[in-house]
Scaffold this active site. Structure first.
Site, PDB file in Angstrom:
ATOM      1  N   TYR A  44     -92.391 -83.408 -19.144  1.00  0.00           N
ATOM      2  CA  TYR A  44     -91.497 -83.080 -18.484  1.00  0.00           C
ATOM      3  C   TYR A  44     -91.939 -81.939 -17.041  1.00  0.00           C
ATOM      4  O   TYR A  44     -92.225 -80.940 -17.498  1.00  0.00           O
ATOM      5  CB  TYR A  44     -90.138 -83.001 -19.174  1.00  0.00           C
ATOM      6  CG  TYR A  44     -89.221 -83.132 -19.773  1.00  0.00           C
ATOM      7  CD1 TYR A  44     -89.439 -84.881 -19.265  1.00  0.00           C
ATOM      8  CD2 TYR A  44     -88.322 -83.104 -20.855  1.00  0.00           C
ATOM      9  CE1 TYR A  44     -88.747 -85.436 -20.663  1.00  0.00           C
ATOM     10  CE2 TYR A  44     -87.900 -83.812 -21.360  1.00  0.00           C
ATOM     11  CZ  TYR A  44     -88.021 -85.409 -20.912  1.00  0.00           C
ATOM     12  OH  TYR A  44     -86.980 -86.211 -22.300  1.00  0.00           O
ATOM     13  N   SER A  72     -79.752 -89.899 -22.218  1.00  0.00           N
ATOM     14  CA  SER A  72     -79.132 -91.007 -20.972  1.00  0.00           C
ATOM     15  C   SER A  72     -77.754 -91.114 -20.640  1.00  0.00           C
ATOM     16  O   SER A  72     -77.468 -92.498 -20.808  1.00  0.00           O
ATOM     17  CB  SER A  72     -79.729 -91.985 -20.425  1.00  0.00           C
ATOM     18  OG  SER A  72     -81.015 -91.356 -19.392  1.00  0.00           O
ATOM     19  N   PRO A  73     -76.802 -89.914 -21.710  1.00  0.00           N
ATOM     20  CA  PRO A  73     -75.376 -90.879 -21.464  1.00  0.00           C
ATOM     21  C   PRO A  73     -74.983 -90.861 -20.432  1.00  0.00           C
ATOM     22  O   PRO A  73     -73.537 -91.658 -20.571  1.00  0.00           O
ATOM     23  CB  PRO A  73     -74.687 -89.265 -22.532  1.00  0.00           C
ATOM     24  CG  PRO A  73     -75.708 -88.205 -21.244  1.00  0.00           C
ATOM     25  CD  PRO A  73     -77.655 -88.884 -21.407  1.00  0.00           C
ATOM     26  N   GLY A  93     -78.621 -98.799 -17.770  1.00  0.00           N
ATOM     27  CA  GLY A  93     -80.033 -99.594 -17.236  1.00  0.00           C
ATOM     28  C   GLY A  93     -81.647 -98.880 -17.643  1.00  0.00           C
ATOM     29  O   GLY A  93     -81.132 -97.534 -18.884  1.00  0.00           O
ATOM     30  N   PHE A 111     -73.771 -94.784 -14.707  1.00  0.00           N
ATOM     31  CA  PHE A 111     -71.657 -95.378 -14.438  1.00  0.00           C
ATOM     32  C   PHE A 111     -71.269 -94.368 -13.936  1.00  0.00           C
ATOM     33  O   PHE A 111     -69.737 -95.657 -13.893  1.00  0.00           O
ATOM     34  CB  PHE A 111     -72.180 -96.263 -16.100  1.00  0.00           C
ATOM     35  CG  PHE A 111     -71.376 -95.405 -16.986  1.00  0.00           C
ATOM     36  CD1 PHE A 111     -70.353 -94.892 -17.150  1.00  0.00           C
ATOM     37  CD2 PHE A 111     -72.403 -95.193 -17.966  1.00  0.00           C
ATOM     38  CE1 PHE A 111     -69.850 -94.422 -18.311  1.00  0.00           C
ATOM     39  CE2 PHE A 111     -72.652 -94.551 -18.846  1.00  0.00           C
ATOM     40  CZ  PHE A 111     -71.140 -93.982 -19.247  1.00  0.00           C
TER      41      PHE A 111
END
Length: 308
Positions: free
Chosen positions: A52, A217-218, A222, A228
């Protein structure tokens, strides 16, 4: 904030985790504010990886909180290794794992990690060598517990055959808009795309083996294709449903996205990658909610999934 016991450890962890992948987007004072907000909201678990920001995220983290023993004892620190991003390959060799941990500890300004994860499966892995690395790290006190990320059941079984310590974590991508861990089980033996088993029943496997799942990535759909939440073009029905339920509970859509994951009885931890303190607070409200069974299924179906 809700807390869970990580099986086969002495760790009592918040069911939300602060993910530090994007700390390079912040100044050190901004990073301090974000970390302090997380701690004030009850988050005691902080996730890192040596790739990271090419290690800079770990440095910013330790600089921001002015790492010292008093601060360190309030935190559960986890980091990951195994990806050699500069050369485009994975490396689970003993030399690389040991070297990676030494670098992580130096950047985080700490003597030990609570948990070390292997970041992505290395097809050239020699499990005996991984076992040697883990045992050396454990006996030296540099790492207390071990786990994996993005591994399937048989990859974990192969590792566990040689590793003395119980693998306690598997970090996997999971959100309302990314549900392969659930999809095929619901539509078993049906002739449709949702019934394709893409994850080797990893959710059930981890529950059987007392391995805690951490959802990364909650809020994404994709592979880093965007959130979303608020994407009315791709997910109109899902956003409508989430917003209606959010209004009912007096929270934001972020809280509902978190609550949908934590509602699952597997006690899944949610890795928050946000750099916004207010969104962090919104997410924490979701950690304490308990959606009804009807609401959970309503959201799942609104994402375009079949419940036969």
């Amino acid at each position: 904030m809700k807390y869970i016991s990580i099986a086969n450890t002495d760790i009592e962890a918040s069911n939300l985790i602060m993910g530090n992948m994007r700390l390079t987007e912040l100044t050190v004072p901004e990073a301090e504010k974000l970390i302090r907000t997380a701690m004030e909201e009850g988050i005691n678990f902080f996730d890192h990886a040596d790739i990271y920001g090419k290690g800079r995220c770990e440095e910013i983290f330790s600089e921001a909180i002015q790492m010292n023993p008093a601060i360190r004892e309030k935190m559960i620190l986890q980091s990951k290794c195994g990806i050699v991003s500069s050369k485009g390959y994975f490396d689970f060799s003993k030399k690389h794992i040991i070297s990676s941990v030494d670098g992580i500890l130096k950047r985080l300004r700490t003597d030990y990690l609570d948990i070390l994860l292997l970041h992505r499966p290395d097809p050239l892995m020699e499990p005996e060598e991984v076992a040697e690395a883990f045992e050396e790290l454990r006996t030296s006190g540099k790492v207390k517990y071990f786990g994996v990320s993005n591994h399937n059941p048989m990859q974990i079984e192969l590792l566990q055959k040689y590793i003395k310590s119980k693998l306690v974590i598997n970090q996997l991508q999971f959100s309302i808009a990314h549900t392969p861990m659930i999809d095929s089980g619901i539509t078993l033996n049906m002739k449709n795309d949702q019934a394709i088993n893409r994850d080797s029943s990893i959710l059930e496997y981890c529950r059987l083996k007392d391995i805690t799942i951490q959802a990364w990535s909650p809020f994404q759909h994709g592979f880093f294709e965007g959130t979303f939440l608020g994407d009315w073009e791709k997910y109109p029905e899902l956003n409508k449903t989430i917003d209606e339920i959010a209004e009912k509970y007096g929270v934001t859509n972020t809280a509902i996205a978190v609550a949908w994951i934590t509602r699952h009885p597997a006690n899944i931890q949610v890795v928050l990658g946000t750099t916004n303190p207010n969104r962090m607070k919104d997410a924490c409200k979701g950690a304490e909610m308990s959606l009804t069974r009807e609401e959970w299924y309503q959201i799942y179906k609104a994402a375009g999934n079949i419940v036969p």
